[in-house]
Design an enzyme around this catalytic site. Structure first.
Site, short mmCIF file in Angstrom:
data_model
loop_
_atom_site.label_atom_id
_atom_site.label_comp_id
_atom_site.label_asym_id
_atom_site.label_seq_id
_atom_site.Cartn_x
_atom_site.Cartn_y
_atom_site.Cartn_z
N ASP A 113 36.60 34.05 38.42
CA ASP A 113 36.37 34.20 39.85
C ASP A 113 35.40 33.11 40.28
O ASP A 113 35.01 32.27 39.48
CB ASP A 113 35.80 35.60 40.16
CG ASP A 113 34.38 35.81 39.61
OD1 ASP A 113 33.84 34.90 38.96
OD2 ASP A 113 33.82 36.89 39.83
N ASP A 120 31.64 32.85 42.29
CA ASP A 120 30.52 33.70 42.72
C ASP A 120 29.58 32.92 43.63
O ASP A 120 29.20 31.79 43.32
CB ASP A 120 29.72 34.17 41.50
CG ASP A 120 30.59 34.85 40.46
OD1 ASP A 120 30.98 36.01 40.68
OD2 ASP A 120 30.90 34.21 39.42
N ASP A 178 33.38 36.56 44.66
CA ASP A 178 32.27 37.51 44.86
C ASP A 178 31.23 36.88 45.77
O ASP A 178 30.76 35.77 45.51
CB ASP A 178 31.59 37.85 43.52
CG ASP A 178 32.43 38.78 42.66
OD1 ASP A 178 33.30 39.49 43.21
OD2 ASP A 178 32.20 38.81 41.43
N1 CTP Z 1 27.03 40.56 37.96
C1 CTP Z 1 26.21 41.57 38.41
N2 CTP Z 1 26.74 42.73 38.88
C2 CTP Z 1 28.07 42.91 38.91
C3 CTP Z 1 28.93 41.89 38.45
C4 CTP Z 1 28.36 40.71 37.98
O1 CTP Z 1 25.00 41.41 38.41
N3 CTP Z 1 28.59 44.05 39.36
C5 CTP Z 1 26.44 39.32 37.47
C6 CTP Z 1 26.64 39.15 35.98
O2 CTP Z 1 25.57 39.68 35.27
C7 CTP Z 1 26.71 37.67 35.84
C8 CTP Z 1 27.19 37.15 37.19
O3 CTP Z 1 27.10 38.25 38.08
O4 CTP Z 1 25.43 37.17 35.62
C9 CTP Z 1 28.56 36.59 37.15
O5 CTP Z 1 29.48 37.56 36.67
P1 CTP Z 1 31.01 37.24 36.44
O6 CTP Z 1 31.58 36.60 37.64
O7 CTP Z 1 31.66 38.50 36.00
O8 CTP Z 1 31.01 36.30 35.16
P2 CTP Z 1 30.84 34.73 35.01
O9 CTP Z 1 29.70 34.50 34.11
O10 CTP Z 1 30.80 34.07 36.35
O11 CTP Z 1 32.14 34.30 34.23
P3 CTP Z 1 33.65 34.22 34.81
O12 CTP Z 1 34.03 32.79 34.70
O13 CTP Z 1 34.45 35.10 33.92
O14 CTP Z 1 33.65 34.70 36.22
MN MN Z 2 32.20 34.56 37.83
MN MN Z 3 31.88 37.63 39.63
#
Ligand code: CTP
Ligand code: MN
Ligand code: MN
Ligand code: MN
Length: 385
Positions: A204, A206, A309
């Protein structure tokens, strides 16, 4: 150098937040198998076991070179008996039988496919598995009752399981920036998550949003979402209000590590150029395990679904939120564990509470936060624990 010179710095550093963990490292041949076992433990809701495998893998990611023999590991922290057994097998035979049978198992594959649906957690996937369901298509065929989120997840299953490229993330950054600036001039937007750590692809994109004037950010999310919706850019969104001030969870630690910022889990409709579409088709043809048919094919029209997000934080919490949303998940977890166990502090994405001094510690930057925690500053690109 002699083998014993490889690791001295790491020996005493048993928390991932004490170490530098680059994105690219030398031990994927060990860490990927260990992370399969971690994932499988998560599927059986065995959190302790999952964390143990993740910590083992993380230590190996921090090593300056590839592991060749077991004796190179003898002084490293976090390597439990089970992980050592798996590593030994891989060093000797090239693969681990436990890992390979896990990978092949019907349960692992089904859980992977079902939890791969946006909005589906381990509990739900496990219940479906026990009812005989194996894939998102089975959900459609058996007419399972799905939440709105899960319906969107099934509908866009293929797109959402196609990695988001950095290029796509940059296009989405531009869009989010335009949206936010349109509804709140002077707002600050930063890319967080994996892309801030330097990842080339993500599941995703963020973003963290704030405004230097405390309070100006209140109720900002609905305005951003309305703007995006008016432009036809959202396929799905679920906005949650800020509930931090209303919470009675005590200092710095809301339940289940969830923070309480105003946030939006969304799916963007990303326009694609002709070239992007061709790349997309090429990439998907490698992916033989696709579950075609769950998603309306959009041949002709040129767009794809991307998970995004959005999080809004007050300026006074921006440093905490930045640290909390940059990840990796294990790095975050280790920061909180370090704070609690080693410093008598409680860290969240909102605040840092010092139990000894019985007061909150303020911070205007991530650097200040690491200093409060008594940790050497680790830049985002080395938080890939
Ligand atoms: N996070 C959070 N609360 C959530 C979801 C995520 O605090 N409900 C935080 C996670 O701890 C992380 C960050 O948001 O530090 C990013 O999460 P995520 O997008 O799931 O993972 P990424 O590290 O960005 O990896 P990816 O490439 O899979 O998105
Ligand atoms: Mn992410
Ligand atoms: Mn995320
Ligand atoms: Mn993720």
């Amino acid at each position: 150098p002699k083998p014993c010179e490889v690791t001295p710095a790491i020996i005493t550093k048993s928390y991932a937040c004490q170490r530098r963990t680059p994105l690219k490292h030398h031990n994927s041949f060990l860490t990927e198998p260990l992370e399969i076992l971690a994932e499988n433990a998560e599927f059986s809701e065995n959190e302790g076991r999952s964390i143990a495998f993740r910590r083992s893998a993380s230590v190996l990611k921090a090593l300056p070179r590839a592991v060749r023999a077991m004796d190179e590991l003898k002084d490293l922290p976090c390597l439990g008996e089970h992980s050592l057994r798996v590593i030994k097998e891989i060093l000797e035979d090239g693969t681990s039988s436990e890992v390979e049978s896990t990978r092949q198992s019907e349960q692992f594959q089904a859980m992977k496919a079902l939890t791969g649906v946006f909005g589906v957690g381990v509990r739900t996937a496990d219940r479906w598995f026990r009812e005989g369901l194996r894939s998102p298509l089975d959900l459609v065929h058996t007419g399972q009752k799905l939440s709105h989120t899960q319906q969107a997840g099934v509908q866009h299953y293929n797109d959402l399981n196609t990695p988001v490229t950095k290029k796509e993330a940059m296009v989405i950054s531009d869009i989010v920036e335009r949206a936010v600036k349109a509804v709140l001039p002077g707002a600050i937007i930063i890319l967080t998550g994996g892309f801030r750590r330097g990842k080339e692809v993500g599941h995703d994109v963020d973003f963290l949003i704030t405004h230097p004037e405390e309070g100006a950010e209140e109720r900002l999310m609905p305005k951003i979402v309305n703007w995006l919706e008016d432009q036809g850019l959202l396929l799905y969104q679920k906005t949650t209000r800020n509930s931090y001030l209303e919470s009675k969870d005590g200092p710095a630690r809301p339940p289940s590590n969830m923070d309480r910022f105003e946030r939006c889990f969304s799916i963007f409709r990303l326009e694609q150029t002709k070239v992007d579409c061709d790349e997309h088709v090429d990439a998907s043809s490698y992916n033989s395990g696709r579950t075609d048919g769950t998603e309306e094919r959009h041949s002709g029209s040129s767009w794809r679904a991307v998970r995004v997000d959005l999080v809004v934080s007050p300026y006074s919490q921006f440093a905490f939120a930045t640290l909390g949303w940059t990840g990796s998940k294990l790095f975050e977890r280790e920061l909180r564990r370090w704070a609690g166990q080693e410093k008598g502090m409680s860290l969240s994405s909102h605040a840092l509470y010092d139990s000894k001094q019985q007061r909150y510690l303020q911070a205007n930057s991530e650097e200040e936060l690491f200093a409060h925690l008594g940790l050497e500053y680790i830049p985002p690109s080395e938080r890939n624990a």
